[in-house]
Structure formats: structure tokens, C-alpha cells
Design a protein around this motif. Structure first.
Motif, PDB file in Angstrom:
ATOM      1  N   THR A 121      17.230  32.953  48.127  1.00 20.55           N
ATOM      2  CA  THR A 121      16.516  34.111  47.665  1.00 20.55           C
ATOM      3  C   THR A 121      15.773  34.763  48.729  1.00 20.55           C
ATOM      4  O   THR A 121      15.376  36.044  48.647  1.00 20.55           O
ATOM      5  CB  THR A 121      15.340  33.520  46.755  1.00 20.55           C
ATOM      6  OG1 THR A 121      14.579  32.644  47.627  1.00 20.55           O
ATOM      7  CG2 THR A 121      15.876  32.899  45.562  1.00 20.55           C
ATOM      8  N   GLY A 122      16.266  34.394  50.042  1.00 16.71           N
ATOM      9  CA  GLY A 122      15.704  35.264  51.139  1.00 16.71           C
ATOM     10  C   GLY A 122      16.236  34.300  52.480  1.00 16.71           C
ATOM     11  O   GLY A 122      16.605  33.304  52.428  1.00 16.71           O
ATOM     12  N   ARG A 139      11.139  27.039  51.795  1.00 18.10           N
ATOM     13  CA  ARG A 139      10.240  28.055  51.703  1.00 18.10           C
ATOM     14  C   ARG A 139      10.144  28.757  53.280  1.00 18.10           C
ATOM     15  O   ARG A 139       8.668  28.862  53.713  1.00 18.10           O
ATOM     16  CB  ARG A 139       8.731  27.244  51.495  1.00 18.10           C
ATOM     17  CG  ARG A 139       9.088  26.876  50.186  1.00 18.10           C
ATOM     18  CD  ARG A 139       7.698  26.136  49.526  1.00 18.10           C
ATOM     19  NE  ARG A 139       7.675  25.557  48.273  1.00 18.10           N
ATOM     20  CZ  ARG A 139       6.804  24.950  47.632  1.00 18.10           C
ATOM     21  NH1 ARG A 139       5.735  24.946  47.959  1.00 18.10           N
ATOM     22  NH2 ARG A 139       7.192  24.242  46.380  1.00 18.10           N
ATOM     23  N   GLY A 140      11.067  29.155  53.811  1.00 18.29           N
ATOM     24  CA  GLY A 140      11.013  29.799  54.812  1.00 18.29           C
ATOM     25  C   GLY A 140      11.493  28.721  56.217  1.00 18.29           C
ATOM     26  O   GLY A 140      10.819  28.334  57.070  1.00 18.29           O
ATOM     27  N   LEU A 198      26.341  33.056  54.530  1.00 25.70           N
ATOM     28  CA  LEU A 198      25.856  33.103  53.313  1.00 25.70           C
ATOM     29  C   LEU A 198      26.850  34.182  52.369  1.00 25.70           C
ATOM     30  O   LEU A 198      26.855  34.094  51.224  1.00 25.70           O
ATOM     31  CB  LEU A 198      24.528  33.724  53.006  1.00 25.70           C
ATOM     32  CG  LEU A 198      23.446  32.956  53.887  1.00 25.70           C
ATOM     33  CD1 LEU A 198      21.946  33.446  53.658  1.00 25.70           C
ATOM     34  CD2 LEU A 198      23.436  31.473  53.188  1.00 25.70           C
ATOM     35  N   ALA A 199      27.610  35.024  53.152  1.00 29.01           N
ATOM     36  CA  ALA A 199      28.519  35.874  52.531  1.00 29.01           C
ATOM     37  C   ALA A 199      29.781  35.169  52.403  1.00 29.01           C
ATOM     38  O   ALA A 199      30.771  35.784  51.555  1.00 29.01           O
ATOM     39  CB  ALA A 199      28.718  37.135  53.386  1.00 29.01           C
ATOM     40  N   MET A 200      30.148  34.024  53.003  1.00 29.13           N
ATOM     41  CA  MET A 200      31.220  33.095  52.791  1.00 29.13           C
ATOM     42  C   MET A 200      31.174  32.277  51.666  1.00 29.13           C
ATOM     43  O   MET A 200      30.268  31.934  50.986  1.00 29.13           O
ATOM     44  CB  MET A 200      31.463  32.412  54.169  1.00 29.13           C
ATOM     45  CG  MET A 200      31.368  33.327  55.488  1.00 29.13           C
ATOM     46  SD  MET A 200      31.644  31.795  56.914  1.00 29.13           S
ATOM     47  CE  MET A 200      31.304  33.212  58.210  1.00 29.13           C
ATOM     48  N   THR A 201      32.478  32.224  51.161  1.00 28.77           N
ATOM     49  CA  THR A 201      32.899  31.010  50.143  1.00 28.77           C
ATOM     50  C   THR A 201      32.786  29.891  51.001  1.00 28.77           C
ATOM     51  O   THR A 201      32.909  29.856  52.078  1.00 28.77           O
ATOM     52  CB  THR A 201      34.233  31.281  49.367  1.00 28.77           C
ATOM     53  OG1 THR A 201      35.333  31.139  50.460  1.00 28.77           O
ATOM     54  CG2 THR A 201      34.367  32.754  48.735  1.00 28.77           C
ATOM     55  N   VAL A 257      15.142  28.951  49.555  1.00 25.50           N
ATOM     56  CA  VAL A 257      16.307  28.451  48.611  1.00 25.50           C
ATOM     57  C   VAL A 257      15.565  28.144  47.268  1.00 25.50           C
ATOM     58  O   VAL A 257      14.694  27.446  47.317  1.00 25.50           O
ATOM     59  CB  VAL A 257      17.010  27.573  48.988  1.00 25.50           C
ATOM     60  CG1 VAL A 257      18.202  26.991  47.828  1.00 25.50           C
ATOM     61  CG2 VAL A 257      17.904  28.063  50.243  1.00 25.50           C
ATOM     62  N   SER A 258      16.179  28.445  46.262  1.00 25.83           N
ATOM     63  CA  SER A 258      15.543  28.079  44.857  1.00 25.83           C
ATOM     64  C   SER A 258      16.520  27.275  43.982  1.00 25.83           C
ATOM     65  O   SER A 258      17.888  27.593  44.189  1.00 25.83           O
ATOM     66  CB  SER A 258      15.014  29.134  43.836  1.00 25.83           C
ATOM     67  OG  SER A 258      13.930  29.893  44.703  1.00 25.83           O
ATOM     68  N   VAL A 259      16.165  26.480  42.902  1.00 22.90           N
ATOM     69  CA  VAL A 259      17.136  25.868  41.870  1.00 22.90           C
ATOM     70  C   VAL A 259      16.406  26.163  40.588  1.00 22.90           C
ATOM     71  O   VAL A 259      15.337  26.334  40.607  1.00 22.90           O
ATOM     72  CB  VAL A 259      17.148  24.336  42.129  1.00 22.90           C
ATOM     73  CG1 VAL A 259      18.190  23.888  43.539  1.00 22.90           C
ATOM     74  CG2 VAL A 259      15.939  23.681  42.006  1.00 22.90           C
ATOM     75  N   GLU A 260      17.420  26.186  39.477  1.00 21.51           N
ATOM     76  CA  GLU A 260      16.894  26.419  38.279  1.00 21.51           C
ATOM     77  C   GLU A 260      16.226  25.229  37.672  1.00 21.51           C
ATOM     78  O   GLU A 260      16.692  24.108  37.774  1.00 21.51           O
ATOM     79  CB  GLU A 260      18.123  26.704  37.095  1.00 21.51           C
ATOM     80  CG  GLU A 260      18.575  28.185  37.492  1.00 21.51           C
ATOM     81  CD  GLU A 260      17.343  29.358  37.042  1.00 21.51           C
ATOM     82  OE1 GLU A 260      16.610  28.984  36.168  1.00 21.51           O
ATOM     83  OE2 GLU A 260      17.323  30.241  37.763  1.00 21.51           O
ATOM     84  N   ALA A 261      14.990  25.447  37.172  1.00 18.24           N
ATOM     85  CA  ALA A 261      14.457  24.448  36.439  1.00 18.24           C
ATOM     86  C   ALA A 261      14.054  24.540  35.130  1.00 18.24           C
ATOM     87  O   ALA A 261      14.318  25.929  34.552  1.00 18.24           O
ATOM     88  CB  ALA A 261      13.025  23.951  37.115  1.00 18.24           C
ATOM     89  N   GLU A 262      13.289  23.650  34.446  1.00 20.22           N
ATOM     90  CA  GLU A 262      12.979  23.836  33.036  1.00 20.22           C
ATOM     91  C   GLU A 262      12.356  25.204  32.649  1.00 20.22           C
ATOM     92  O   GLU A 262      12.562  25.752  31.871  1.00 20.22           O
ATOM     93  CB  GLU A 262      12.242  22.747  32.245  1.00 20.22           C
ATOM     94  CG  GLU A 262      13.383  21.438  32.293  1.00 20.22           C
ATOM     95  CD  GLU A 262      12.538  20.354  31.320  1.00 20.22           C
ATOM     96  OE1 GLU A 262      11.530  20.485  31.018  1.00 20.22           O
ATOM     97  OE2 GLU A 262      13.186  19.295  31.258  1.00 20.22           O
TER      98      GLU A 262
END
Length: 255
Positions: free
Chosen positions: A62-63, A24-25, A74-77, A11-16
Motif C-alpha cells: 500500500t506504500g 507500517r513503514g 514491486l513491479a516484477m512478477t 503492507v496490508s492483508v485482507e481480514a474479516e
């Protein structure tokens, strides 16, 4: 038996400076009736796991995969995850002005159950659950979390847990900010749900004090976006004595 399976979750988040990887797994399986404690220092990724499972839009998968009874979570709302049986008790419950606790609870129960609960039975059910949590019945007519103390907000989260009866309950630092009495009341509520054997519990915490009330079947130490070590309840005792120094988070995640 309901089973939540997490495999190689990234999982990632947006950073500057662009996307930043936090998880990370992660590999973890939680079965109905089991209680898993997720422990670790600030910044290790514990809350990211909770909110990613619930579908928070801030977090980008992301994976990896997450399934509940073989269905792709992950496909669910967000609302589909809730109806499938995933429940999140938030670390910082939000206020919902203009929506009363009673309306919120009955609307939620209707969405989960597929039909509105019979009013007379429902009122008795809510009243009994509130009494067990030492909640003033007048709270049912107040707006959701508006003007609630920290302990009242957390008891309201557990009230939802008891009434909605999910398959998997994710409790994100439910013990934070609670005094001794509130911690005991909240823990007793969680234990009442656990004793049914119908919910798998993912209990996220920094500290071992809640584990004196809620005994985990498994303890997992989070570090740098991964599970660094797993064991039984004795692992929590080790952490109480030794802390998290052995688990470096350098270059690591955020909560």
C-alpha cells in the motif's frame, strides 16, 4: 555490488473487517556481502516482510518502494524477482508431487542462468553440494519435499541457495524445527554462501541460537510492523538476556 533498498514499506492483508495493515513503514538496506538478522516476537511482521519481498499475492503493498540495483522489485512478477536475484527459503517448504528434486533444481538453474547447465558438470555440482549438507544422493530422485522430515526440507532449501547463487537471500525462520545437528549443517551451508561475498542475507528468526553459527553484521528488532531498533551482533545478546518485553506489539501485526 548488489543492493536491496526498502523504503517506507507498508503492507496490508485482507481480514474479516477489511484490509489490515501489517507493515507500517519499513526502511532497510541490504548490500551484497552483508548479513542482517531480523528478530522479533510472533506477530511483529517479520514473515510478512519476507513474503512481500518475494511477491506473495496474499500481501498488498500500500506504500513505499523496494529496489534491487535500482530496479523496481514491486513491479516484477514472482519469477522475475527470482531471476533478478531474490531468493526466499520458506519457513514451511511445500511439497511438489510429481516433480523430482533433480528436475526442479536443474529447471530452476536454467531459468536463473538463462541456459541449461551442462549435464555432466551439473550432476557433479549437485552431488558435491548434497554431500556438504549431509544429504543422501537418493533424495535427488525423490519428489520435492514429499515425505521429507523438517530438517531434510530445510537442507533442501539451503541446497537451492548454494546452487542458484542469488544476490539477496531471504531466510525465513530457517532454524525452526531443527535439531542441533540439522541446525549446524544448515548454518554451515549458509556460511559457505556468505563466504563468497556475493550474497546479501536477510536472516529472519525468533531466537538467537542460529546466530551462534551465523554471525550477523547487523541486527534489527521488529515490533508492530516496524524496525524498532537496530545495532550490531551485541543487540542479539541483549535480546537473549532481556527478551522482547521492551518492544510492545499491542495493536500490531501478524506474522
Amino acid at each position: 555490488m548488489a543492493t536491496l533498498e526498502i523504503h517506507d514499506l507498508h503492507v496490508s492483508v485482507e481480514a474479516e473487517n477489511g484490509p489490515r495493515e501489517i507493515l507500517r513503514g519499513v526502511d532497510l538496506t541490504v548490500k551484497q556481502g552483508e548479513t542482517h538478522a531480523i528478530m522479533g516476537p510472533n506477530g511483529s511482521g517479520k514473515s510478512t516482510l519476507a513474503y512481500s519481498l518475494a511477491g506473495h499475492p496474499k500481501y498488498t503493498i500500500t506504500g513505499g518502494t523496494v529496489t534491487l540495483d535500482g530496479e523496481n522489485v514491486l513491479a516484477m512478477t514472482v519469477d522475475e524477482r527470482a531471476r533478478a536475484g531474490v531468493f526466499l527459503a520458506m519457513q514451511y517448504p511445500v511439497e511438489v508431487p510429481g516433480v523430482s528434486v533433480s528436475n526442479f533444481l536443474r529447471t530452476s538453474a536454467t531459468a536463473i542462468r538463462g541456459e541449461a547447465p551442462k549435464l555432466r558438470t551439473w550432476v557433479k555440482e549437485v552431488k558435491a553440494a548434497m554431500e556438504q549438507l549431509s544429504m543422501d544422493p537418493a533424495f535427488a530422485e525423490r519428489n520435492v519435499n514429499e515425505g521429507f522430515s523438517g530438517g531434510e526440507k530445510k537442507r533442501h532449501e539451503i541446497l537451492q541457495l548454494e546452487l542458484l547463487k542469488p544476490k539477496i537471500a531471504i531466510l525465513d525462520e530457517t532454524d525452526s524445527g531443527l535439531d542441533v545437528d540439522a541446525l549446524r549443517q544448515v548454518s554451515e551451508g549458509v556460511n559457505r554462501v556468505r563466504e563468497t561475498g556475493e550474497v546479501g542475507t536477510l536472516l529472519i528468526t525468533h531466537y538467537t541460537r542460529i546466530l551462534r553459527y551465523i554471525k550477523p553484521d547487523f541486527v534489527h528488532v521488529f515490533s508492530n510492523g516496524r524496525i524498532a531498533e537496530s545495532g550490531g551482533a551485541e543487540l542479539a545478546d541483549k535480546l537473549e538476556n532481556e527478551g522482547y518485553e521492551a518492544y510492545s506489539t499491542k495493536g500490531g501485526a501478524s506474522a
